[in-house]
Design a protein around this motif. Structure first.
Motif, short mmCIF file in Angstrom:
data_model
loop_
_atom_site.label_atom_id
_atom_site.label_comp_id
_atom_site.label_asym_id
_atom_site.label_seq_id
_atom_site.Cartn_x
_atom_site.Cartn_y
_atom_site.Cartn_z
N LEU A 18 18.05 -0.36 -1.47
CA LEU A 18 17.57 -0.45 0.53
C LEU A 18 16.72 0.34 1.29
O LEU A 18 15.43 -0.56 1.36
N ILE A 19 16.43 1.63 1.14
CA ILE A 19 15.48 2.49 1.73
C ILE A 19 14.39 2.78 1.32
O ILE A 19 14.08 2.53 -0.24
N PRO A 20 13.61 1.65 1.79
CA PRO A 20 12.39 1.81 1.60
C PRO A 20 11.73 2.60 1.13
O PRO A 20 11.35 4.32 1.25
N GLY A 21 10.98 3.15 -0.27
CA GLY A 21 10.37 3.68 -1.10
C GLY A 21 9.30 3.46 -2.18
O GLY A 21 8.91 2.20 -1.28
N PRO A 22 8.79 4.13 -2.51
CA PRO A 22 7.55 3.09 -3.75
C PRO A 22 8.20 1.63 -4.41
O PRO A 22 7.37 0.76 -4.22
N ALA A 23 9.05 1.72 -4.84
CA ALA A 23 9.75 0.24 -5.38
C ALA A 23 9.81 -0.22 -4.40
O ALA A 23 9.68 -2.11 -4.26
N PHE A 24 10.88 -0.06 -3.01
CA PHE A 24 10.53 -0.80 -1.97
C PHE A 24 9.07 -1.65 -1.70
O PHE A 24 8.67 -3.07 -1.81
N LEU A 25 8.52 -0.81 -1.79
CA LEU A 25 6.69 -1.23 -1.31
C LEU A 25 6.48 -2.46 -2.14
O LEU A 25 6.12 -3.71 -2.03
N ALA A 26 6.76 -1.60 -3.56
CA ALA A 26 6.30 -2.85 -4.49
C ALA A 26 6.59 -3.96 -4.86
O ALA A 26 6.15 -4.87 -4.66
N LEU A 27 7.74 -4.77 -4.26
CA LEU A 27 8.75 -5.81 -4.25
C LEU A 27 8.21 -5.69 -2.93
O LEU A 27 8.12 -7.38 -3.12
N LEU A 28 8.08 -5.62 -2.31
CA LEU A 28 7.64 -6.44 -0.73
C LEU A 28 6.44 -6.92 -1.06
O LEU A 28 5.91 -8.13 -0.46
N GLY A 29 5.26 -5.86 -1.63
CA GLY A 29 4.20 -7.12 -2.03
C GLY A 29 4.04 -7.76 -2.97
O GLY A 29 3.43 -9.00 -2.66
N ILE A 30 5.20 -7.61 -4.19
CA ILE A 30 5.58 -8.98 -5.20
C ILE A 30 5.72 -9.90 -4.85
O ILE A 30 5.48 -11.33 -4.55
N GLY A 31 6.89 -10.32 -3.30
CA GLY A 31 7.79 -10.85 -2.96
C GLY A 31 6.93 -11.85 -1.89
O GLY A 31 6.58 -13.39 -2.00
N ALA A 32 5.10 -11.00 -1.14
CA ALA A 32 5.00 -12.03 -0.27
C ALA A 32 3.71 -12.34 -0.74
O ALA A 32 3.80 -13.58 -0.52
N GLY A 33 3.42 -12.63 -1.89
CA GLY A 33 2.16 -13.03 -2.81
C GLY A 33 3.09 -13.92 -3.66
O GLY A 33 2.33 -14.76 -3.82
N GLN A 34 4.06 -13.72 -4.23
CA GLN A 34 4.36 -14.74 -5.13
C GLN A 34 6.34 -15.27 -5.02
O GLN A 34 6.63 -15.90 -6.07
N GLY A 35 6.82 -14.58 -3.92
CA GLY A 35 8.02 -15.17 -3.13
C GLY A 35 8.96 -14.91 -4.52
O GLY A 35 9.94 -14.04 -5.48
N ARG A 36 10.63 -15.09 -3.81
CA ARG A 36 11.66 -14.79 -4.86
C ARG A 36 11.72 -14.43 -6.02
O ARG A 36 12.32 -13.50 -6.33
N ARG A 37 11.17 -15.40 -6.50
CA ARG A 37 11.62 -15.04 -8.10
C ARG A 37 10.87 -14.60 -8.84
O ARG A 37 11.80 -13.64 -10.06
#
Length: 213
Positions: A18-37
């Motif tokens: 849960l603590i923001p890091g490289p994976a968190f930021l990558a996930l945010l970018g993917i989720g922002a553009g392509q959704g939860r799935r």
């Protein structure tokens, strides 16, 4: 096996994700553009890396403990210093100028798998986080409890992933994060500094001869 040991492993796994890091930021970018799935697929792949680094970290911690408490205490100080460095880097972070461009990933599951297994910060962060939160149970650590610790850690990873998948698709969350990204990163830095203090708090008494037998 103590309740505090199980709670420490669970919390370490939860916060590791849960603590923001490289994976968190990558996930945010993917989720922002392509959704939860797409975000869920990324996390599903990344889970393999989480388990690998957590296993290596716990094995290293238990191995240090079986050698002697002094080695464990030195490890705690080193990890505390590493966490403090991460925290300071986050606290002094500057606002990015790229505007946080949205990512497009064709195979998010594979991206998550590769990202999780090749992240150079995965092992040291896991080692530092698990050391900080298991240090209070150092005397009870041995290889007999390893399967239970990994099971509890796996549960922590899953719950953290569910939490992230639930929130990443929300437009309000995405807008809030982009608007307050710097503040969120700095708050995560405070958490790392807190873990550093806890690691040193548990390690210093043993090195100074203040710990009770």
């Amino acid at each position: 096996m103590t309740a505090s040991m199980l709670a420490g492993a669970f919390l370490a796994a939860l916060l590791y994700v849960l603590i923001p890091g490289p994976a968190f930021l990558a996930l945010l970018g993917i989720g922002a553009g392509q959704g939860r799935r797409a975000g869920a697929l990324f996390l599903g792949g990344h889970l393999a890396g989480d388990l690998l680094w957590a296993t290596l970290a716990i094995v290293a911690i238990i191995g240090a403990r079986t050698i002697g408490t002094t080695v464990f205490d030195v490890l705690g100080l080193v990890c505390g210093a590493y966490l403090a460095w991460i925290g300071w880097s986050a606290l002094t972070a500057r606002k990015r100028s790229d505007g946080g461009a949205v990512m497009t990933v064709e195979r998010p599951l594979r991206r998550g798998l590769v990202f999780g297994l090749t992240n150079p910060k995965g092992y040291p962060v896991a080692l530092a986080t698990f050391t900080a939160l298991l240090a209070g149970s150092a005397n009870a650590l041995d290889f007999a409890v390893l399967p239970m610790l990994l099971g509890v850690s796996f549960l922590g990873f899953l719950i953290a992933d569910v939490i992230l998948v639930t929130i990443i698709g929300a437009g309000l969350v995405r807008r809030f994060y982009r608007r307050h990204e710097l503040a969120i990163v700095r708050l995560s830095g405070l958490l790392f500094v807190g873990f550093a203090v806890q690691a040193v708090w548990h390690a210093a008494p043993g090195l100074l001869g203040w710990r009770r037998a």
